[in-house]
Design a protein around this motif. Structure first.
Motif, PDB file in Angstrom:
ATOM      1  N   ASN A   1       0.906  -1.000  -0.262  1.00 56.88           N
ATOM      2  CA  ASN A   1       0.121  -0.056  -0.401  1.00 56.88           C
ATOM      3  C   ASN A   1       0.898   1.543   0.366  1.00 56.88           C
ATOM      4  N   GLU A   2       0.381   2.326  -0.194  1.00 59.10           N
ATOM      5  CA  GLU A   2       1.078   4.024  -0.646  1.00 59.10           C
ATOM      6  C   GLU A   2       1.153   3.983   1.056  1.00 59.10           C
ATOM      7  N   ILE A   3       2.386   3.569   1.874  1.00 60.72           N
ATOM      8  CA  ILE A   3       2.119   4.360   3.028  1.00 60.72           C
ATOM      9  C   ILE A   3       3.173   4.575   3.042  1.00 60.72           C
ATOM     10  N   ASN A   4       3.695   5.873   3.288  1.00 64.40           N
ATOM     11  CA  ASN A   4       4.919   6.402   3.512  1.00 64.40           C
ATOM     12  C   ASN A   4       5.701   6.353   5.148  1.00 64.40           C
ATOM     13  N   ASN A   5       5.095   6.678   5.601  1.00 62.52           N
ATOM     14  CA  ASN A   5       5.179   7.111   7.080  1.00 62.52           C
ATOM     15  C   ASN A   5       3.655   6.101   7.885  1.00 62.52           C
ATOM     16  N   LEU A   6       5.105   5.638   9.197  1.00 61.82           N
ATOM     17  CA  LEU A   6       3.353   4.433   9.843  1.00 61.82           C
ATOM     18  C   LEU A   6       4.227   5.451  11.282  1.00 61.82           C
ATOM     19  N   VAL A   7       2.907   5.752  11.994  1.00 65.62           N
ATOM     20  CA  VAL A   7       2.992   6.786  12.459  1.00 65.62           C
ATOM     21  C   VAL A   7       2.252   5.578  13.947  1.00 65.62           C
ATOM     22  N   VAL A   8       3.143   5.889  15.102  1.00 65.32           N
ATOM     23  CA  VAL A   8       2.155   5.080  16.808  1.00 65.32           C
ATOM     24  C   VAL A   8       2.819   5.617  17.760  1.00 65.32           C
ATOM     25  N   PRO A   9       1.504   6.501  17.917  1.00 67.75           N
ATOM     26  CA  PRO A   9       1.500   7.227  19.099  1.00 67.75           C
ATOM     27  C   PRO A   9       2.224   6.737  20.077  1.00 67.75           C
ATOM     28  N   GLN A  10       2.939   7.443  20.739  1.00 68.49           N
ATOM     29  CA  GLN A  10       3.794   7.137  22.298  1.00 68.49           C
ATOM     30  C   GLN A  10       3.038   6.940  23.749  1.00 68.49           C
ATOM     31  N   GLY A  11       3.077   6.032  23.921  1.00 68.11           N
ATOM     32  CA  GLY A  11       2.396   4.970  25.217  1.00 68.11           C
ATOM     33  C   GLY A  11       1.671   4.805  24.389  1.00 68.11           C
ATOM     34  N   TYR A  12       1.403   4.132  23.175  1.00 65.88           N
ATOM     35  CA  TYR A  12       0.099   3.581  22.644  1.00 65.88           C
ATOM     36  C   TYR A  12       0.408   2.172  23.590  1.00 65.88           C
TER      37      TYR A  12
ATOM     38  N   VAL B   1       7.777   3.016   3.218  1.00 67.89           N
ATOM     39  CA  VAL B   1       8.292   3.835   4.414  1.00 67.89           C
ATOM     40  C   VAL B   1      10.272   3.360   4.411  1.00 67.89           C
ATOM     41  N   ARG B   2      10.719   4.995   3.767  1.00 69.75           N
ATOM     42  CA  ARG B   2      12.141   5.058   3.305  1.00 69.75           C
ATOM     43  C   ARG B   2      12.826   5.412   5.479  1.00 69.75           C
ATOM     44  N   ASP B   3      12.255   5.928   6.370  1.00 71.43           N
ATOM     45  CA  ASP B   3      13.011   5.904   7.407  1.00 71.43           C
ATOM     46  C   ASP B   3      13.038   5.041   8.077  1.00 71.43           C
ATOM     47  N   GLY B   4      13.729   3.649   8.359  1.00 73.67           N
ATOM     48  CA  GLY B   4      13.859   2.826   8.834  1.00 73.67           C
ATOM     49  C   GLY B   4      13.172   2.903  10.406  1.00 73.67           C
ATOM     50  N   SER B   5      14.565   4.558  10.636  1.00 76.03           N
ATOM     51  CA  SER B   5      13.847   5.137  12.378  1.00 76.03           C
ATOM     52  C   SER B   5      12.458   5.060  12.519  1.00 76.03           C
ATOM     53  N   LYS B   6      12.112   5.622  12.437  1.00 76.54           N
ATOM     54  CA  LYS B   6      10.167   6.216  12.410  1.00 76.54           C
ATOM     55  C   LYS B   6       9.738   4.757  12.595  1.00 76.54           C
TER      56      LYS B   6
ATOM     57  N   ILE C   1       6.883   0.923  15.100  1.00 75.55           N
ATOM     58  CA  ILE C   1       6.470  -0.909  16.051  1.00 75.55           C
ATOM     59  C   ILE C   1       6.907  -1.177  16.891  1.00 75.55           C
ATOM     60  N   GLY C   2       8.216  -1.154  17.222  1.00 68.38           N
ATOM     61  CA  GLY C   2       8.496  -1.220  18.718  1.00 68.38           C
ATOM     62  C   GLY C   2       7.969  -1.557  19.548  1.00 68.38           C
ATOM     63  N   SER C   3       6.774  -0.915  19.771  1.00 75.14           N
ATOM     64  CA  SER C   3       5.469  -0.907  21.055  1.00 75.14           C
ATOM     65  C   SER C   3       4.599  -2.506  21.424  1.00 75.14           C
ATOM     66  N   PHE C   4       5.173  -3.091  19.912  1.00 75.05           N
ATOM     67  CA  PHE C   4       4.335  -4.134  19.605  1.00 75.05           C
ATOM     68  C   PHE C   4       5.290  -5.683  19.940  1.00 75.05           C
ATOM     69  N   SER C   5       5.228  -5.409  21.773  1.00 74.87           N
ATOM     70  CA  SER C   5       6.183  -6.608  21.944  1.00 74.87           C
ATOM     71  C   SER C   5       5.970  -7.593  21.852  1.00 74.87           C
ATOM     72  N   SER C   6       5.281  -8.255  21.591  1.00 76.44           N
ATOM     73  CA  SER C   6       4.631 -10.192  21.066  1.00 76.44           C
ATOM     74  C   SER C   6       4.631 -10.035  19.507  1.00 76.44           C
TER      75      SER C   6
ATOM     76  N   LEU D   1       3.552  -8.689  11.419  1.00 70.95           N
ATOM     77  CA  LEU D   1       3.192  -7.847  10.781  1.00 70.95           C
ATOM     78  C   LEU D   1       3.857  -7.786   9.809  1.00 70.95           C
ATOM     79  N   ASP D   2       2.957  -7.300   8.383  1.00 66.36           N
ATOM     80  CA  ASP D   2       3.579  -7.379   7.415  1.00 66.36           C
ATOM     81  C   ASP D   2       3.525  -6.039   6.425  1.00 66.36           C
ATOM     82  N   LEU D   3       4.664  -5.627   5.776  1.00 63.94           N
ATOM     83  CA  LEU D   3       5.395  -4.102   5.895  1.00 63.94           C
ATOM     84  C   LEU D   3       5.989  -3.887   4.608  1.00 63.94           C
ATOM     85  N   SER D   4       5.554  -5.154   3.807  1.00 67.29           N
ATOM     86  CA  SER D   4       6.588  -5.297   2.342  1.00 67.29           C
ATOM     87  C   SER D   4       5.679  -4.578   1.614  1.00 67.29           C
TER      88      SER D   4
END
Length: 310
Positions: free
Chosen positions: A4-15, A31-36, A41-46, A24-27
């Motif tokens: 899909n045309e997703i160039n920025n994925l934002v999960v709110p802090q504290g979510y 999204v070019r910014d690996g940091s963001k 997705i770092g909050s998806f602990s499982s 999770l499939d983000l193929s």
């Protein structure tokens, strides 16, 4: 969410949602910014399966100390007061130590990979990096062997392993004793298969096709890999006897693709085994045979054949 045309994925802090998300499939999302991406997705602990294929990430992933503290599974990365400049792969290994499956097919990652202090991914079992384009400054295979010791599946096909020598495989790959599937096709590997591969006794599928590999399979580590079910040797320079006698003990072998190699005539008609222990389903031996090659007699004992190319 792939392609899909997703160039920025934002999960709110504290979510605190999606705590049970496993895959999770983000193929191919652009999204070019690996940091963001990792911050989101770092909050998806499982998470235990992550698919990032067909993406082109920016050169360096920069994560600050505060951002790292927001992640939940941070046992394997030392924290300090300065931002960390590490590759995407190192970041993933740090943030998701419980990850089992990682697919980065066709990704372009230009960040530096450092072997020292590379986080251990003790849970990672499946790593797919076909068509991967990555800049390395150390032995990537050595990093894999030292930090991903639980791997059962590894694909580096259509990849540049480096020095175009089969000795590249010696740089750690043979220590992956749990590996069941290994795909290293189309890498311009040259020379003979290293003998250390004889220790990879858990291998069920081995694909070394479309390289420049040489040597007789009668005196190669392939003789000892009796757990092999599928063996792909095509488009190399292996010397293969028409009897396939070196593989007679491979009772699990179902598929052998060995076309475009040097198929050799028998020197003697006496064989240690009158019939092979395998029952093949698919056999591809097409080649420019030389003079004196007789019809392969082991075929008289095959009853499960579905596909034969001679």
């Amino acid at each position: 969410m792939s392609f899909n045309e997703i160039n920025n994925l934002v999960v709110p802090q504290g979510y605190n949602g999606l705590r049970k998300l496993k895959s999770l499939d983000l193929s191919g999302v652009g999204v070019r910014d690996g940091s963001k991406l990792l911050q989101s997705i770092g909050s998806f602990s499982s998470l235990n399966s992550l698919y990032l294929s067909s993406n082109n990430f920016t050169e360096t992933v920069t994560i600050t100390t505060q951002e790292l503290h927001n992640f939940t599974n941070m046992e394997y990365l030392k924290l300090d007061d300065s931002p960390l400049h590490i590759s995407l792969l190192q970041s993933i290994a740090s943030i998701f130590p419980l990850l089992k499956n990682l697919s980065m097919i066709g990704c372009e990652v230009n960040g530096v990979i450092r072997g020292q202090d590379f986080p251990h991914s003790k849970s990672l079992e499946h790593l797919d990096m076909e068509f991967m384009r990555i800049a390395l400054n150390t032995s990537f295979l050595q990093i894999i062997s030292e930090s991903m010791s639980s791997l059962k599946y590894l694909s580096l096909s259509y990849y540049t392993l480096g020095i175009n020598s089969s000795e590249t495989l010696n740089q750690g790959l043979c220590s992956l004793v749990h590996l069941q599937e290994l795909y290293i096709a189309s890498n311009d590997l040259r020379g003979s298969l290293p003998w250390c591969m004889a220790n990879m006794t858990s291998l069920r599928i081995l694909d070394v096709s479309s390289n420049q590999l040489t040597g007789s399979i009668s005196s190669s580590p392939l003789v000892h890999l009796t757990s092999i079910e599928e063996l792909y040797l095509s488009n190399n320079h292996f010397q293969i006897p028409i009897s396939l006698e070196p593989l007679f003990n491979h009772s699990r072998l179902k598929r052998l693709w060995a076309y475009n190699n040097e198929i050799k005539a028998e020197i003697t008609e006496s064989h240690s085994l009158t019939a092979p222990n395998f029952q093949l389903q698919s056999l591809l031996l097409s080649s420019g045979y030389g003079d004196g090659v007789t019809f392969p007699k082991f075929l008289y004992h095959q009853h499960d054949l579905e596909d034969v190319h001679l």
